[in-house]
Design a protein around this motif. Structure first.
Motif, PDB file in Angstrom:
ATOM      1  N   THR A  54       0.856  -1.113  -0.052  1.00 25.26           N
ATOM      2  CA  THR A  54       0.091  -0.020   0.114  1.00 25.26           C
ATOM      3  C   THR A  54       0.888   1.229   0.025  1.00 25.26           C
ATOM      4  O   THR A  54       0.497   2.223  -0.926  1.00 25.26           O
ATOM      5  N   SER A  55       2.102   1.234   0.676  1.00 22.71           N
ATOM      6  CA  SER A  55       2.742   2.414   0.908  1.00 22.71           C
ATOM      7  C   SER A  55       3.326   2.626  -0.299  1.00 22.71           C
ATOM      8  O   SER A  55       3.532   3.837  -0.774  1.00 22.71           O
ATOM      9  N   ALA A  56       3.960   1.657  -1.207  1.00 22.41           N
ATOM     10  CA  ALA A  56       4.552   1.776  -2.348  1.00 22.41           C
ATOM     11  C   ALA A  56       3.730   2.800  -3.516  1.00 22.41           C
ATOM     12  O   ALA A  56       4.159   3.357  -4.307  1.00 22.41           O
ATOM     13  N   LYS A  57       2.234   2.497  -3.148  1.00 22.62           N
ATOM     14  CA  LYS A  57       1.436   3.339  -4.107  1.00 22.62           C
ATOM     15  C   LYS A  57       1.434   4.917  -3.946  1.00 22.62           C
ATOM     16  O   LYS A  57       1.275   5.826  -4.752  1.00 22.62           O
ATOM     17  N   GLY A  58       1.756   5.061  -2.603  1.00 22.13           N
ATOM     18  CA  GLY A  58       2.054   6.815  -2.041  1.00 22.13           C
ATOM     19  C   GLY A  58       0.879   7.332  -2.218  1.00 22.13           C
ATOM     20  O   GLY A  58      -0.191   6.933  -1.927  1.00 22.13           O
ATOM     21  N   THR A  59       0.945   8.744  -2.866  1.00 17.90           N
ATOM     22  CA  THR A  59      -0.162   9.471  -2.912  1.00 17.90           C
ATOM     23  C   THR A  59      -1.045   9.161  -4.027  1.00 17.90           C
ATOM     24  O   THR A  59      -2.165   9.944  -4.227  1.00 17.90           O
ATOM     25  N   HIS A  60      -0.978   7.884  -5.042  1.00 21.25           N
ATOM     26  CA  HIS A  60      -1.763   7.792  -5.901  1.00 21.25           C
ATOM     27  C   HIS A  60      -2.944   6.781  -5.802  1.00 21.25           C
ATOM     28  O   HIS A  60      -3.707   6.368  -6.653  1.00 21.25           O
ATOM     29  N   GLU A  61      -2.797   6.365  -4.363  1.00 20.61           N
ATOM     30  CA  GLU A  61      -4.039   5.347  -3.971  1.00 20.61           C
ATOM     31  C   GLU A  61      -5.242   6.422  -3.334  1.00 20.61           C
ATOM     32  O   GLU A  61      -5.193   7.078  -2.475  1.00 20.61           O
ATOM     33  N   GLU A  62      -6.233   6.236  -4.066  1.00 21.75           N
ATOM     34  CA  GLU A  62      -7.687   7.134  -3.918  1.00 21.75           C
ATOM     35  C   GLU A  62      -8.561   6.204  -3.161  1.00 21.75           C
ATOM     36  O   GLU A  62      -8.624   5.075  -3.485  1.00 21.75           O
ATOM     37  N   TYR A  75      -5.112   6.126  10.379  1.00 15.51           N
ATOM     38  CA  TYR A  75      -4.527   7.256   9.460  1.00 15.51           C
ATOM     39  C   TYR A  75      -5.284   8.396   9.621  1.00 15.51           C
ATOM     40  O   TYR A  75      -6.329   8.568   9.091  1.00 15.51           O
ATOM     41  N   PRO A  76      -4.689   9.713  10.239  1.00 15.81           N
ATOM     42  CA  PRO A  76      -5.331  10.731  10.420  1.00 15.81           C
ATOM     43  C   PRO A  76      -5.556  11.593   9.305  1.00 15.81           C
ATOM     44  O   PRO A  76      -4.853  11.395   8.048  1.00 15.81           O
ATOM     45  N   LEU A  77      -6.818  12.592   9.242  1.00 16.61           N
ATOM     46  CA  LEU A  77      -6.993  13.421   7.999  1.00 16.61           C
ATOM     47  C   LEU A  77      -5.912  14.534   8.004  1.00 16.61           C
ATOM     48  O   LEU A  77      -5.809  15.087   9.085  1.00 16.61           O
ATOM     49  N   LEU A  78      -5.706  15.045   7.013  1.00 17.04           N
ATOM     50  CA  LEU A  78      -5.011  16.157   6.523  1.00 17.04           C
ATOM     51  C   LEU A  78      -5.545  16.974   5.720  1.00 17.04           C
ATOM     52  O   LEU A  78      -5.775  16.825   4.524  1.00 17.04           O
ATOM     53  N   VAL A  79      -6.226  18.190   6.508  1.00 19.99           N
ATOM     54  CA  VAL A  79      -7.281  18.980   5.398  1.00 19.99           C
ATOM     55  C   VAL A  79      -6.369  20.390   5.710  1.00 19.99           C
ATOM     56  O   VAL A  79      -6.282  20.735   6.694  1.00 19.99           O
ATOM     57  N   ILE A 356       7.752   9.247  10.306  1.00 18.80           N
ATOM     58  CA  ILE A 356       6.988   9.459   8.740  1.00 18.80           C
ATOM     59  C   ILE A 356       5.708   8.703   9.232  1.00 18.80           C
ATOM     60  O   ILE A 356       5.466   7.766   9.843  1.00 18.80           O
ATOM     61  N   LEU A 357       4.349   9.565   9.370  1.00 21.63           N
ATOM     62  CA  LEU A 357       3.210   9.129   9.639  1.00 21.63           C
ATOM     63  C   LEU A 357       2.355   9.208   8.157  1.00 21.63           C
ATOM     64  O   LEU A 357       2.453   9.967   7.563  1.00 21.63           O
ATOM     65  N   LYS A 358       1.596   7.946   8.021  1.00 14.10           N
ATOM     66  CA  LYS A 358       0.776   7.910   6.882  1.00 14.10           C
ATOM     67  C   LYS A 358      -0.494   8.595   7.417  1.00 14.10           C
ATOM     68  O   LYS A 358      -1.194   8.675   8.235  1.00 14.10           O
ATOM     69  N   THR A 359      -1.046   9.406   6.151  1.00 16.48           N
ATOM     70  CA  THR A 359      -2.146  10.084   6.460  1.00 16.48           C
ATOM     71  C   THR A 359      -3.182  10.110   5.179  1.00 16.48           C
ATOM     72  O   THR A 359      -2.798   9.746   4.015  1.00 16.48           O
ATOM     73  N   ILE A 360      -4.468  10.685   5.349  1.00 14.95           N
ATOM     74  CA  ILE A 360      -5.299  10.885   4.354  1.00 14.95           C
ATOM     75  C   ILE A 360      -5.492  12.325   3.904  1.00 14.95           C
ATOM     76  O   ILE A 360      -5.543  13.004   4.918  1.00 14.95           O
ATOM     77  N   ASP A 361      -5.305  12.754   2.855  1.00 11.70           N
ATOM     78  CA  ASP A 361      -5.326  13.955   2.455  1.00 11.70           C
ATOM     79  C   ASP A 361      -6.552  14.457   2.192  1.00 11.70           C
ATOM     80  O   ASP A 361      -7.695  13.701   1.861  1.00 11.70           O
TER      81      ASP A 361
END
Length: 807
Positions: A54-62, A75-79, A356-361
């Motif tokens: 999943t991490s390898a997909k990076g920011t391209h995973e919707e 995963y916290p939201l980042l708005v 590094i923390l994974k988040t949802i933008d």
């Protein structure tokens, strides 16, 4: 018997091996539990094959809406801000308010028994020259009568309860004013029939089915929590303290974020509870509850409130060098503590590091961010256009001393006397009165390693203390921000008025000299809420007047002088506008004439400037470009100063790089017209010598926004100048200004058949702001009261204008 001996010999050989195996399994299991617990505390998910893929997909995973609820647990939201918050699908809303969410444990516990801090001997804030001053009874009666008229109008407002909480917030805001003016019946009625019936522990929220409902925590803190604490300090009514405790406990839930900073715009009916603070915020709003939380710790002897306030200011202290100019915070900052990784950095595997923390933008996609300890520069402005399309543009870095920043400094200064003259930024120096009466000093107050930066000795005391931050701020105000405009107004000493200019900053790194070059573009403006800055200046100068360092003593005298001129300038300006305070003005600065000590306005010269195109501007800074590059047409002019002691880390993707110093310069293209795009020969009627579109504007100003009659900033500074200096001229000026105010109100509020209705220009509800009752009239009343009735030695005035007890 031989059989028993044989079994014993076999058991004797096997037993050590068995014990070893059991212990091995036990500690392996124990280690796994510890690792899982650590993941739970830091909200990191253990690395597995699935998560790596999943991490390898990076920011391209919707993510889909259905996935969000499950993924948000980890995963916290980042708005960017609440106005563009995309997570408003009805499936993500709840009909129940968020109550007691505790996703993140308190990682940085600060065990400081604040109620047991030993007292330091400190000089009084209020001048002893005021002891003989009696109350001005005629003034008090007039202020009280004006208050009662306005209060009656407020109680009859139809929209009094129209807010997300269904509370009469404007009424609650008047509590301490009612008590100060001895309006006992009104005070008791408000407490018994309104306050006592509200469930502050579990707020009743009017939910909307199709959108998020937000609570403005800064507003609630200052108009509800602060008012109830103040009213308790004055009346000792236990109901008020109990209700304040309930509300404060509820507000503590906003600190349940990855970095422990408050989520000021609070989405109470969202199921997505795991969030970073929004990335765009006025820094003053972050500190909106700090004074109140410190006071509650004293009253309730519960350190959880102080811990929350301490964490905010610890973070601010670690951020003073993260912006263009040390100690000057821009009007918008990023409090998320999340520095997003780029796609290239993710490809390099940097997202696998422990910090590094994974988040949802806000685009429903996964992202990775490096967690930081401080505030950061807000690089991008994110807006939603008329078609509800989200757009971004580079944000200008603007420094203003107004309502967006002043309370950050003001609250820090006011906390010192509340801590018995100890500094919240130097907790390691605090001494305590132990239960047995013995006074002792704790060697280590802060439990976390992250706090060591505040405990280490550094050459520059400004990085460590409230005193240093205050004087660092004052140096920049003196050197960079004050200016005199060209107006017909004069101060009593014959000088032109003195105001504080906003500054746009542009940065450029010079690798050959390892310097950070700061180009500053002054706007030569004045904001009405900047008038309150004089009150903070005089208060801080008095608080630190016994400082032994000669440079601090000298600067303190300058601060007193600047504060006096700023307060008088605001008074003169308000007098010129019949008691009104223009919210924002652009002036012509008196730069060349300052050397002659004269800033004389000449209307013929002004007309020639307008007709001759003096205000035509093609400066690059008027665009949305932000950083200064070497190939851009920005020419740096006279060097203001070098900050040799800065040795600051770059606020960039390379946090290890340190600049040797900052070089601050004023722009060569700086002109009073760089903000004026529509001032030309067609703007002026040469015959009448008036502005065509605004004939009511004086010719000596270039632009003016709304004029507010009921603003409190000038009278707040006059009140502090009088109480701290003891000079009766400030009382006379306040009385004089009140007479102007009365005359303007009589014209504005009087209606047919004796109807009286007061309104304020630009107020969204068509009425007037609650600050008219909770601040402006209160400050006039205190100015006319006997000074030792409510002394500045016993109370501080909060960000919301409420009187918070010190002792």
């Amino acid at each position: 018997m031989a059989l028993h001996k044989s079994l014993f010999r076999r058991l004797k050989n096997v037993l050590p091996l068995s014990i070893t195996i059991v212990l091995l399994f036990y500690y392996t299991f124990r280690n796994e539990i510890d690792i899982l617990n650590s993941f739970a505390e830091t909200n990191h998910v253990p690395t597995t094959v699935e998560t790596l893929q999943t991490s390898a997909k990076g920011t391209h995973e919707e993510l889909s809406v259905d996935d969000l609820l499950d993924k948000n647990r980890f995963y916290p939201l980042l708005v960017s801000n609440k106005d563009i918050d995309p997570f408003q699908d009805p499936r993500l809303l709840t009909s129940k308010g968020r109550m007691g969410a505790r996703i993140y444990p308190v990682l940085n516990k600060v065990e400081v028994p604040v109620h047991m801090i030993s007292s330091e001997k400190v000089a009084p804030i209020q001048s002893d020259k005021l002891v003989q001053e009696g109350a001005a009874h005629d003034m008090l009666d007039r202020v009280r009568n004006l208050f009662l008229k306005s209060y009656s109008q407020l109680k009859n407002q139809k929209n009094l309860y129209e807010n997300p909480l269904n509370w009469p917030i404007d009424l609650i805001d008047t509590l301490d004013t009612l008590h100060i003016m001895n309006l006992t019946n009104e005070f008791d009625d408000l407490v018994d029939n309104v306050i006592a019936k509200i469930n502050f522990k579990n707020p009743t929220i009017s939910m909307k089915e199709d959108e998020i409902t937000f609570i403005d925590v800064a507003d609630i803190s200052q108009r509800v929590l602060s008012s109830m604490i103040s009213a308790f300090d004055l009346s000792k009514n236990q109901v008020l303290l109990n209700k304040a405790r309930d509300l404060a406990d509820y507000l503590l839930t906003i600190f349940d974020t990855p970095n422990g900073l408050p989520l000021i715009d609070y989405p109470v009916n969202s199921k997505l509870v795991n969030r970073f603070p929004y990335r765009e915020i006025n820094p003053a709003r972050l500190t909106s509850m700090t004074v109140e939380f410190v006071r509650l710790t004293h009253l309730l002897k519960e350190d959880k409130y102080f811990n929350a306030a301490y964490h905010i200011y610890k973070t601010i202290a670690e951020s003073t060098d993260q912006f263009a100019i040390n100690y000057l915070f821009p009007n918008i900052v990023d409090p998320s503590g999340c520095e997003l990784l780029t796609d290239d950095e993710i490809k390099q595997g940097k997202h696998l590091k422990s910090n590094i923390l994974k988040t949802i933008d806000e685009n429903y996609k996964f992202a990775f961010c490096k967690q930081t300890n401080g505030l950061a520069r807000s690089e991008v402005k994110v807006v939603r256009d008329v078609d509800k399309v989200i757009k971004t543009q580079k944000r200008k870095q603007v420094i203003t001393l107004d309502g967006t920043t002043i309370p950050l400094y003001q609250n820090l200064i006011k906390i010192m006397p509340m801590l018995k003259n100890h500094d919240i930024l130097r907790l390691h120096e605090i001494t305590f009165e132990e239960e047995d009466g013995v006074i002792g000093k704790r060697d280590k107050i802060v439990a976390s390693k992250e706090d060591n930066s505040l405990l280490q000795e550094k050459n520059d005391v400004r990085l460590l203390s409230s005193k240093g931050l205050f004087f660092g701020l004052m140096q920049h105000v003196r050197d960079l921000m004050i200016y005199r405009p060209i107006t017909p107004l004069k101060l009593d000493n014959g000088e032109a008025p003195l105001f504080l200019s906003s500054i746009e900053t542009y940065t450029r790194y010079i690798p050959t000299s390892n310097e950070l070059e700061i180009e500053m573009l002054r706007q030569f403006d004045h904001k009405s809420d900047a008038c309150s800055f004089a009150s903070m200046m005089i208060y801080g100068a008095k608080l630190f007047e016994k400082e032994k360092d000669f440079d601090f003593q000298l600067l303190g005298k300058e601060v007193n002088h600047i504060a006096a001129e700023l307060a008088e300038s605001c008074y003169k300006l308000s007098k010129e506008f019949k008691g009104y305070s223009p919210s924002h003005i652009l002036f012509d600065p008196c730069l060349m004439k300052e050397k002659e000590g004269r800033c004389i306005f000449d209307e013929n010269e002004k007309i020639q400037k307008i007709v001759g195109g003096y205000y035509k501007s093609d400066i690059a800074s008027s665009s949305d470009e932000e950083d200064v590059d070497t190939d851009k047409d920005h020419h740096l002019a006279v060097k203001v100063k070098n900050d040799k002691n800065s040795n600051t880390k770059a606020n960039s993707k390379d946090p290890q790089k340190e600049y040797s110093r900052r070089v601050m310069l004023f722009s060569k293209k700086e002109s009073p017209g760089h903000l004026l795009k529509d001032v030309n020969k067609n703007s002026i009627d040469v015959g009448s010598k008036k502005w065509k579109n605004h004939p009511d504007w004086p010719l000596w100003l270039n632009k003016m926004d709304q004029k507010h009659l009921l603003a409190s900033d000038t009278i707040l500074s006059i009140l502090h100048m009088y109480r701290i200096t003891g000079d009766s001229i400030w009382r006379d000026r306040g009385f004089d200004l009140f007479e102007e105010l009365e005359r303007s109100i009589d014209l504005k509020a009087a209606g047919p058949k004796g109807l009286w209705k007061l309104t304020e220009e630009g107020h969204t509800q068509g009425e007037y702001p609650s600050t008219w009752l909770s601040q402006t009239l209160k400050f006039y009343y205190l100015l006319g009261s006997k000074p030792d009735d409510i002394s500045l030695d016993n109370y501080v005035i909060s960000m919301g204008g409420h009187l918070i007890g010190i002792n």
